[in-house]
Design an enzyme around this catalytic site. Sequence first.
Site, short mmCIF file in Angstrom:
data_model
loop_
_atom_site.label_atom_id
_atom_site.label_comp_id
_atom_site.label_asym_id
_atom_site.label_seq_id
_atom_site.Cartn_x
_atom_site.Cartn_y
_atom_site.Cartn_z
N TYR A 309 1.10 -1.38 -0.08
CA TYR A 309 -0.26 -0.07 -0.01
C TYR A 309 1.17 1.19 -0.31
O TYR A 309 2.15 1.23 -0.01
CB TYR A 309 -1.31 0.80 1.03
N SER A 322 8.12 1.15 15.59
CA SER A 322 8.06 0.24 13.90
C SER A 322 6.24 0.79 13.31
O SER A 322 7.23 0.32 12.22
CB SER A 322 7.38 -1.03 14.32
N GLY A 323 5.35 1.71 13.17
CA GLY A 323 4.70 1.94 12.06
C GLY A 323 3.35 1.32 13.27
O GLY A 323 3.02 2.15 11.78
N HIS A 327 -4.78 5.62 13.23
CA HIS A 327 -5.44 6.47 12.62
C HIS A 327 -6.94 6.49 12.16
O HIS A 327 -7.19 5.53 12.51
CB HIS A 327 -4.52 7.01 11.57
N CYS A 345 -2.65 -1.05 12.52
CA CYS A 345 -2.54 -0.36 12.84
C CYS A 345 -3.95 -0.18 13.14
O CYS A 345 -5.00 -1.18 13.08
CB CYS A 345 -2.57 0.49 11.73
#
Length: 420
Positions: A309, A322-323, A327, A345
């Site tokens: 993505y 690490s992300g 959101h 996420c």
Amino acid sequence: MNHSPRTRTVVSCTLLVIALGAGGTACGSGGNPLSAKPYDATDQISFNGPADDGKKVDPDRPLEVTASDDDGRITDVTAMDAQGRYVTGELSADGTRWHSTSPLAASAHYTVRVSTEDDDGAPGRKVLAFDTSKPTAKKPLTVKFGPEGGKYGVGQPVTAELNKPVKDKAQRAIVERALRVDSVPAVQGAWYWVDDKELHYRPKDYWPTHATVKVRSELDGVKISDRLWGGASKPLKLSIGDRVIAVTDASSHSMTVWKNGKEINELPVTTGKPGFETRNGVKVVLGKEYFVRMRGTTVGIAEGSSDNYDLPVYYATRVTWSGEYVHAAPWSVGSQGYENVSHGCTGMSTSNAEWFFDNIRQGDVVKVVNSDGNEMEPFGNGFGDWNVNWKKWRGGSALIANTPDAPSPEDTARLRPTAV
């Protein structure tokens, strides 16, 4: 009931004062040595410092105070430098000798107050003052505290980054003892050695709401080893906000947000799909970014893969390095509240993400439960400190490991009652 002579004297004096009224008392110093003015004990006390005025004391040598008069003894010794750092010590059973048990600091000015008493119990006083010489090492050990000063959530750990590694346990104890954390209200807490150069401090439980936390190093001039001395470091002050805890249940696809023990919102979410499951456990908010460009290649997804993505993401609240974020994910609104379709996420609608973004701050707690993912790492990928139980956390200290679970004597002295 048996009373000591001192207790009988106090009671008798009190009764006699009442009987005489305001016309004067029949009790005064009356020969009681405890009420006498302290005599000058200069001739009675000596210490192992240089006799010449202006000559400096070697900080490598323990401080020793002795009573040279056969008719008296030392009752108490208080040694403190100009920065307010006390020197611990031991007094012999017969009161003839006191010696320091903690190292003196280099390039420091010390004041030593010695209390004595003679055979009749009369108190004496002697004040000693001296300076210590410069350290022998040129490159000192310094500490950088984190995060930056400001307001944080109740889950924010304090970090201490050393500029040199410290591996020896005894040397670590010297360093750790000099890293002071004081909070109002007071809490029970401890340092944990993450590695040879990094320590984290956290309370047993989350910080109290609206607490003030002050962190400082007392290493300046302190000998750590033959080749390593402590240097000056910048102190840190934090203020703690409300108790905000967000709990995401990956199985029910919902997030519940609590503020000071009261539920303030429940949001439909989606978490990591199979193969990309969201980590379970407690995470601490690391920061907030209004806009982030997220690419699958940055987390190991091959370019050209069906899972890859490249998306613009808004209202992104980071919880791991690490992300992993909480959101806005408008592309998955149809799945939010029903199934997990993200790459790890926690996604929600844009309006809900904006609300979360506006009501969360760095240091607040985000906890994930009932996910099939791994447990949040304690260190290295953000702040997973709260996933370490208190017994194991204490084991990471060079001072209190393998000791009973209780506040240190210093903490006990300053702990105060808190509202339940």
